[in-house]
Design a protein around this motif. Structure first.
Motif, PDB file in Angstrom:
ATOM      1  N   ALA A 190       0.834  -1.204   0.000  1.00 39.90           N
ATOM      2  CA  ALA A 190       0.000   0.000   0.000  1.00 39.90           C
ATOM      3  C   ALA A 190       0.868   1.253   0.000  1.00 39.90           C
ATOM      4  O   ALA A 190       1.883   1.315   0.698  1.00 39.90           O
ATOM      5  CB  ALA A 190      -0.899   0.000   1.221  1.00 39.90           C
TER       6      ALA A 190
ATOM      7  N   LYS B 165      -2.176   4.065   3.029  1.00 36.50           N
ATOM      8  CA  LYS B 165      -2.316   2.932   3.947  1.00 36.50           C
ATOM      9  C   LYS B 165      -3.717   2.748   4.509  1.00 36.50           C
ATOM     10  O   LYS B 165      -4.353   3.735   4.912  1.00 36.50           O
ATOM     11  CB  LYS B 165      -1.374   3.121   5.144  1.00 36.50           C
ATOM     12  N   TYR B 166      -4.118   1.506   4.587  1.00 32.46           N
ATOM     13  CA  TYR B 166      -5.323   1.119   5.329  1.00 32.46           C
ATOM     14  C   TYR B 166      -4.882   0.965   6.779  1.00 32.46           C
ATOM     15  O   TYR B 166      -4.095   0.087   7.103  1.00 32.46           O
ATOM     16  CB  TYR B 166      -5.826  -0.192   4.716  1.00 32.46           C
ATOM     17  N   MET B 167      -5.344   1.858   7.630  1.00 30.98           N
ATOM     18  CA  MET B 167      -4.971   1.743   9.047  1.00 30.98           C
ATOM     19  C   MET B 167      -6.115   2.252   9.904  1.00 30.98           C
ATOM     20  O   MET B 167      -6.470   3.423   9.852  1.00 30.98           O
ATOM     21  CB  MET B 167      -3.671   2.533   9.309  1.00 30.98           C
TER      22      MET B 167
ATOM     23  N   SER C 159      -0.498 -12.621   4.480  1.00 32.46           N
ATOM     24  CA  SER C 159      -1.946 -12.754   4.645  1.00 32.46           C
ATOM     25  C   SER C 159      -2.695 -12.204   3.433  1.00 32.46           C
ATOM     26  O   SER C 159      -3.684 -12.801   3.012  1.00 32.46           O
ATOM     27  CB  SER C 159      -2.429 -12.128   5.954  1.00 32.46           C
TER      28      SER C 159
ATOM     29  N   SER D 132      -9.169 -10.956   5.378  1.00 33.66           N
ATOM     30  CA  SER D 132      -8.000 -10.106   5.604  1.00 33.66           C
ATOM     31  C   SER D 132      -8.222  -8.835   4.797  1.00 33.66           C
ATOM     32  O   SER D 132      -8.336  -8.896   3.563  1.00 33.66           O
ATOM     33  CB  SER D 132      -6.727 -10.820   5.136  1.00 33.66           C
ATOM     34  N   GLY D 133      -8.287  -7.698   5.496  1.00 36.76           N
ATOM     35  CA  GLY D 133      -8.609  -6.436   4.827  1.00 36.76           C
ATOM     36  C   GLY D 133      -7.769  -6.179   3.588  1.00 36.76           C
ATOM     37  O   GLY D 133      -8.293  -6.068   2.474  1.00 36.76           O
ATOM     38  N   SER D 134      -6.441  -6.137   3.777  1.00 33.48           N
ATOM     39  CA  SER D 134      -5.580  -5.735   2.659  1.00 33.48           C
ATOM     40  C   SER D 134      -5.595  -6.739   1.502  1.00 33.48           C
ATOM     41  O   SER D 134      -5.192  -6.409   0.398  1.00 33.48           O
ATOM     42  CB  SER D 134      -4.151  -5.519   3.156  1.00 33.48           C
TER      43      SER D 134
ATOM     44  N   ARG E  75      -7.198  -6.025  -2.099  1.00 34.00           N
ATOM     45  CA  ARG E  75      -6.523  -5.292  -3.184  1.00 34.00           C
ATOM     46  C   ARG E  75      -5.669  -6.213  -4.043  1.00 34.00           C
ATOM     47  O   ARG E  75      -5.173  -5.810  -5.089  1.00 34.00           O
ATOM     48  CB  ARG E  75      -5.642  -4.176  -2.587  1.00 34.00           C
TER      49      ARG E  75
ATOM     50  N   SER F 226      -0.571  -6.422  12.837  1.00 34.67           N
ATOM     51  CA  SER F 226      -1.307  -5.347  12.170  1.00 34.67           C
ATOM     52  C   SER F 226      -2.746  -5.283  12.681  1.00 34.67           C
ATOM     53  O   SER F 226      -3.322  -4.197  12.757  1.00 34.67           O
ATOM     54  CB  SER F 226      -1.227  -5.453  10.650  1.00 34.67           C
TER      55      SER F 226
ATOM     56  N   HIS G 118      -4.432  -1.825  14.074  1.00 32.74           N
ATOM     57  CA  HIS G 118      -5.694  -1.213  13.619  1.00 32.74           C
ATOM     58  C   HIS G 118      -6.525  -0.708  14.805  1.00 32.74           C
ATOM     59  O   HIS G 118      -7.194   0.301  14.712  1.00 32.74           O
ATOM     60  CB  HIS G 118      -6.541  -2.233  12.855  1.00 32.74           C
TER      61      HIS G 118
ATOM     62  N   MET H 210       1.278   7.232   9.177  1.00 36.83           N
ATOM     63  CA  MET H 210       0.853   5.982   9.820  1.00 36.83           C
ATOM     64  C   MET H 210       1.771   5.651  11.001  1.00 36.83           C
ATOM     65  O   MET H 210       1.291   5.286  12.080  1.00 36.83           O
ATOM     66  CB  MET H 210       0.847   4.828   8.808  1.00 36.83           C
TER      67      MET H 210
ATOM     68  N   ASP I 266       5.383  -0.596   5.861  1.00 36.28           N
ATOM     69  CA  ASP I 266       4.149  -1.153   6.394  1.00 36.28           C
ATOM     70  C   ASP I 266       4.207  -1.145   7.917  1.00 36.28           C
ATOM     71  O   ASP I 266       5.064  -0.481   8.489  1.00 36.28           O
ATOM     72  CB  ASP I 266       3.956  -2.583   5.864  1.00 36.28           C
ATOM     73  N   ALA I 267       3.386  -1.946   8.551  1.00 37.97           N
ATOM     74  CA  ALA I 267       3.443  -2.048  10.013  1.00 37.97           C
ATOM     75  C   ALA I 267       4.592  -2.987  10.354  1.00 37.97           C
ATOM     76  O   ALA I 267       4.399  -4.126  10.775  1.00 37.97           O
ATOM     77  CB  ALA I 267       2.126  -2.559  10.559  1.00 37.97           C
TER      78      ALA I 267
HETATM   79  O1  PMV Z   1      -4.835  -6.461   6.163  1.00 37.84           O
HETATM   80  P1  PMV Z   1      -4.195  -6.188   7.470  1.00 37.84           P
HETATM   81  O2  PMV Z   1      -5.188  -6.210   8.595  1.00 37.84           O
HETATM   82  O3  PMV Z   1      -2.977  -7.032   7.722  1.00 37.84           O
HETATM   83  O4  PMV Z   1      -3.694  -4.663   7.458  1.00 37.84           O
HETATM   84  C1  PMV Z   1      -2.622  -4.231   6.677  1.00 37.84           C
HETATM   85  C2  PMV Z   1      -2.215  -2.868   7.080  1.00 37.84           C
HETATM   86  C3  PMV Z   1      -0.990  -2.298   6.385  1.00 37.84           C
HETATM   87  O5  PMV Z   1      -0.242  -3.294   5.741  1.00 37.84           O
HETATM   88  C4  PMV Z   1      -0.104  -1.663   7.441  1.00 37.84           C
HETATM   89  C5  PMV Z   1      -1.362  -1.211   5.399  1.00 37.84           C
HETATM   90  C6  PMV Z   1      -2.038  -1.658   4.130  1.00 37.84           C
HETATM   91  O6  PMV Z   1      -2.856  -0.885   3.622  1.00 37.84           O
HETATM   92  O7  PMV Z   1      -1.719  -2.750   3.615  1.00 37.84           O
END
Ligand code: PMV
Length: 321
Positions: free
Chosen positions: A12, A15-17, A111, A147-149, A152, A192, A196, A242, A283-284
């Motif tokens: 990303a 960022k999705y955070m 993930s 898994s959110g990310s 994409r 991560s 969040h 972030m 990233d995180a």
């Molecule tokens: O999908 P998750 O819950 O692992 O969140 C990913 C969060 C970041 O990698 C830090 C940012 C992103 O947008 O991928």
């Protein structure tokens, strides 16, 4: 019967955070990513026998890079699979096999790629068993639940994830080259998922969604107009935003190490001297991710040398670590 699918990871730049709702991984802000074709996970869903109940277990798929999926990780993976089965009325005894074709040491979580691959493999199975075809947008929405990310990762290059879900988006920049400065590849102290939740306690979380939206607009504009330097500056401010959320959370946490900061200093100096360089993001975690344009091959070699000469370790899907 076996159903095999693969999916790539993504990085990303916006960022999705933070989430507005934990169920379904509803993001607090939009994000934009670049898909990393060289970093794939493979999933095989095996229907062992037809039963009226739903039984599933996980196994590592032969080949690929060595990796361990913790008990918790396996449970999360199977929970996603079971949720999909329940949603579409699929039952049976299943073994879900998975592997990563990239090393854990590259500093990118698997993930995103593994949940996207699992959702794709489920889609193949559903078509065969029920005659139902799910398009990429629907697969992406389903993957987001696990898994959110990962939502994409269903799109081949650039992807933007907004309230309605993720979709592919085109920019003049294609076939970018991904490199990572590997600072540390040990498991993170704060996952991560935990990040969040914690960032919402930061005072800086007020206005975060607006800042991310504004940067998304500005970055979209810069990429469309092939303004690479402007794109670099936006990505730079975004990952610092972030990481500031992490550092100002209660309790605060962080991933930056001395080596991360050294890498960032070298990259910043390089940009200042040469007025050109890769897009930089984090990233995180403590590793620094770089995206080069294909025409920056020579610049990349020089910058890699600079980073290595200061004792930093680089990883690239095509090069050596
Ligand atoms: O999908 P998750 O819950 O692992 O969140 C990913 C969060 C970041 O990698 C830090 C940012 C992103 O947008 O991928």
């Amino acid at each position: 019967m076996k159903f095999e699918a693969s999916a790539p990871s993504n990085i990303a730049l916006i960022k999705y955070m933070g989430k507005t709702q934990a169920i379904g991984n509803k993001p607090a802000n939009p994000s934009l990513s670049y898909t990393l074709k060289g970093l794939q996970s493979v999933v095989v869903v095996e229907l062992v026998q037809s039963t009226s109940s739903l039984i599933s277990s996980w196994k590592k798929l032969e080949g690929g890079e060595p990796f361990e999926l913790s008990q918790k990780g396996q449970q999360r993976f199977l929970k996603h699979f079971n949720t999909l089965c329940e949603k579409y009325g699929v039952s049976g005894e299943f073994v879900v096999h998975s592997r990563n074709d990239f090393p854990a040491a590259c500093g990118l979580a698997s993930s995103a790629s593994s949940f996207a691959a699992l959702t794709r493999a489920f889609g193949l199975m559903l078509r065969e068993l029920k005659g139902t075809t799910l398009n990429e947008e629907v697969l992406s929405q389903l993957s987001q639940q696990g898994s959110g990310s990962s939502c994409r990762s269903l799109f081949p290059e650039w992807s933007v994830w907004e309230d309605q879900g993720a979709k592919g988006i085109e920019f003049p920049y294609q076939n970018l080259i991904h490199d990572a400065v590997i600072v540390d590849n040990k498991e993170k102290k704060v996952s991560s998922s935990e990040a969040h939740t914690r960032v919402t306690t930061s005072l800086n979380f007020n206005g975060r969604a607006e800042r991310a939206k504004m940067r998304l607009n500005n970055l979209t504009h810069a990429l469309r107009n092939e303004n690479w330097k402007e794109a670099f500056e936006i990505c730079w401010a975004e990952f610092w935003d972030m990481h500031s959320l992490f550092e100002t959370s209660k309790p605060s946490f962080g991933y930056m190490t001395e080596k991360s900061l050294l890498a960032l200093e070298i990259l910043k100096n390089h940009w200042e001297l040469e007025e050109d360089g890769p897009l930089v993001t984090m990233d995180a975690g403590p590793n620094v991710h770089l995206l080069y344009r294909p025409d920056q091959e020579i610049l990349k070699v020089r910058l890699d040398q600079k980073l290595r000469s200061r004792g930093l370790k680089l990883w690239s899907p095509v090069g050596e670590a």
